[in-house]
Design an enzyme around this catalytic site. Structure first.
Site, PDB file in Angstrom:
ATOM      1  CG  LEU A 256      -4.408  -0.934   7.198  1.00  0.00           C
ATOM      2  CD1 LEU A 256      -2.888  -0.844   7.105  1.00  0.00           C
ATOM      3  CD2 LEU A 256      -4.854  -2.391   7.205  1.00  0.00           C
TER       4      LEU A 256
ATOM      5  CG  HIS B  99       7.551  -3.884   7.624  1.00  0.00           C
ATOM      6  ND1 HIS B  99       8.014  -2.720   7.078  1.00  0.00           N
ATOM      7  CD2 HIS B  99       6.237  -3.965   7.252  1.00  0.00           C
ATOM      8  CE1 HIS B  99       7.053  -2.113   6.398  1.00  0.00           C
ATOM      9  NE2 HIS B  99       5.958  -2.856   6.497  1.00  0.00           N
ATOM     10  CB  VAL B 100       5.984  -9.798  10.301  1.00  0.00           C
ATOM     11  CG1 VAL B 100       7.350 -10.121   9.728  1.00  0.00           C
ATOM     12  CG2 VAL B 100       6.060  -9.639  11.829  1.00  0.00           C
ATOM     13  CB  ALA B 101       1.801  -5.708  11.376  1.00  0.00           C
ATOM     14  CD1 TRP B 102       3.819  -6.508   6.361  1.00  0.00           C
ATOM     15  CD2 TRP B 102       3.008  -7.658   4.642  1.00  0.00           C
ATOM     16  NE1 TRP B 102       4.892  -7.082   5.711  1.00  0.00           N
ATOM     17  CE2 TRP B 102       4.421  -7.790   4.645  1.00  0.00           C
ATOM     18  CE3 TRP B 102       2.280  -8.302   3.629  1.00  0.00           C
ATOM     19  CZ2 TRP B 102       5.116  -8.545   3.700  1.00  0.00           C
ATOM     20  CZ3 TRP B 102       2.973  -9.054   2.681  1.00  0.00           C
ATOM     21  CH2 TRP B 102       4.377  -9.162   2.718  1.00  0.00           C
TER      22      TRP B 102
ATOM     23  CG  ASP C 241       5.378  -4.897  12.074  1.00  0.00           C
ATOM     24  OD1 ASP C 241       6.024  -5.903  12.447  1.00  0.00           O
ATOM     25  OD2 ASP C 241       4.862  -4.796  10.947  1.00  0.00           O
TER      26      ASP C 241
ATOM     27  CB  THR D 176      -0.935   0.010   1.227  1.00  0.00           C
ATOM     28  OG1 THR D 176      -1.787  -1.131   1.180  1.00  0.00           O
ATOM     29  CG2 THR D 176      -1.794   1.267   1.243  1.00  0.00           C
TER      30      THR D 176
ATOM     31  CD  GLU E 248      10.896  -1.371   7.806  1.00  0.00           C
ATOM     32  OE1 GLU E 248      10.217  -1.072   8.794  1.00  0.00           O
ATOM     33  OE2 GLU E 248      10.379  -1.759   6.732  1.00  0.00           O
TER      34      GLU E 248
ATOM     35  CB  THR F  65       1.350  -1.592  12.505  1.00  0.00           C
ATOM     36  OG1 THR F  65       0.110  -0.853  12.480  1.00  0.00           O
ATOM     37  CG2 THR F  65       1.464  -2.362  13.815  1.00  0.00           C
ATOM     38  CB  ALA F  66       1.957   3.357   9.775  1.00  0.00           C
ATOM     39  NE  ARG F  67       5.891   2.443   4.328  1.00  0.00           N
ATOM     40  CZ  ARG F  67       5.144   1.374   4.157  1.00  0.00           C
ATOM     41  NH1 ARG F  67       4.751   0.670   5.228  1.00  0.00           N
ATOM     42  NH2 ARG F  67       4.786   0.977   2.949  1.00  0.00           N
TER      43      ARG F  67
END
Length: 318
Positions: free
Chosen positions: A156, A285-288, A256, A72, A261, A230-232
């Site tokens: 979200l 960075h695995v929430a998604w 996250d 996204t 990264e 959990t965004a950026r």
């Protein structure tokens, strides 16, 4: 015939079907930034996730017609330069409407109930030495009745709001930081931070939101408040957050994401003393990345390619 180049195939662990129009498909498990120009030479469609597609690169790729973002967030794409060249940029939307909100609530529950501190206490033998059936070394708070401030109210943020309401939380939707007026149903940014027991970030990273949460904002929050991101990573001044956690400006944080990264050259939030804190939770960075979410992403990614090929581009950012 379109030439499609997928630069970061390993960034999605899902079945990726081939588009239903004539094409030549090339995929690379991983691509380093300096390899992008060579690998996209002659491509009419590029599939990228986190690699940078800037104006200089766009100028060097005359055949490029479309950039399909396998995510996204699109802060890694120079959308203005693409627009000027007539290149369509499409992203994937709504695929993680269950995965990310569930991660947010998981982090909130773990931090609110001090699960990490209590688990470590058991590992250290504290329960075994206890004089009664339990002990109360760390405070436990309920989500019920707590105030959640959402910064970003898209799919979200709205998903988090639904789960939070099911737990009995009071949900505030924050207005933009420097907004001149407040939309109906929204709370001024500064007031939302002051009232919140939990602040959860769900906005894109751009020039207006970079370091949205800095020292001033962290100090304005309750000392009992939690910050979830959990965004950026770039939405938060990471050095300020490290101090906030070490000095007790806020009660804890669940992240996250980081500003860079993978974090090859270190990061303030990766300091060993910070990672050892029971009130700081950092995931890579695995929430998604639930399996259903990744498959939905892969399916929509190809939908975007097919829509462009038939002259009806969708989810367009340009």
């Amino acid at each position: 015939m379109h030439r499609i180049v997928f630069l970061e195939r390993e960034s999605i662990i899902a079945e990726v079907r081939r588009p239903d129009f004539p094409h030549h498909w090339v995929e690379h498990a991983q691509t380093l930034q300096h390899e992008v120009k060579e690998r996209l030479a002659g491509a009419t469609m590029a599939i990228v996730n986190k690699l940078q597609i800037d104006a200089e690169l766009i100028a060097a790729l005359p055949a490029l017609q479309m950039v399909a973002v396998a995510a996204t967030g699109s802060n890694n794409i120079d959308v203005d330069a693409c627009r000027e060249r007539g290149i369509v940029v499409s992203n994937v939307r709504g695929y993680a409407v269950h995965s990310v909100p569930e991660q947010v609530l998981a982090m909130l529950l773990a931090l609110s109930r001090n699960l990490f501190a209590y688990r470590q206490a058991v590992v250290d033998g504290r329960w075994q030495r206890s004089g009664q059936f339990c002990f109360f070394d760390y405070p436990i708070r309920d989500l019920h009745g707590a105030t959640l401030a959402l910064i970003g109210s898209g799919s979200l943020g709205s998903g988090v709001a639904r789960l939070a309401a099911a737990f009995g939380m009071r949900v505030l939707r924050s207005e933009r930081k420097d907004a001149l007026s407040v939309r109906p149903g929204y709370t001024p940014f500064a007031e939302a931070l002051r009232q919140a027991d939990v602040v959860s970030l769900h906005c894109p990273l751009n020039a207006e939101t970079a370091r949205l949460i800095g020292e001033a904002e962290l100090r304005s929050m309750k000392t009992s408040a939690l910050l979830i991101n959990t965004a950026r990573g770039g939405l938060v001044d990471e050095a300020a957050l490290a101090r906030a956690l070490q000095e007790g400006w806020i009660a804890g944080a669940g992240f996250d994401v980081l500003s860079v990264e993978p974090p090859r050259s270190g990061n303030a939030l990766l300091a060993p003393e910070l990672l050892a804190l029971p009130n700081f939770l950092l995931t890579p960075h695995v929430a998604w990345a639930s399996q259903p979410a990744m498959q939905a992403l892969a399916d929509q990614l190809i939908d975007n390619l097919e829509a462009f090929a038939r002259g009806e581009p969708q989810h367009v950012l340009t």
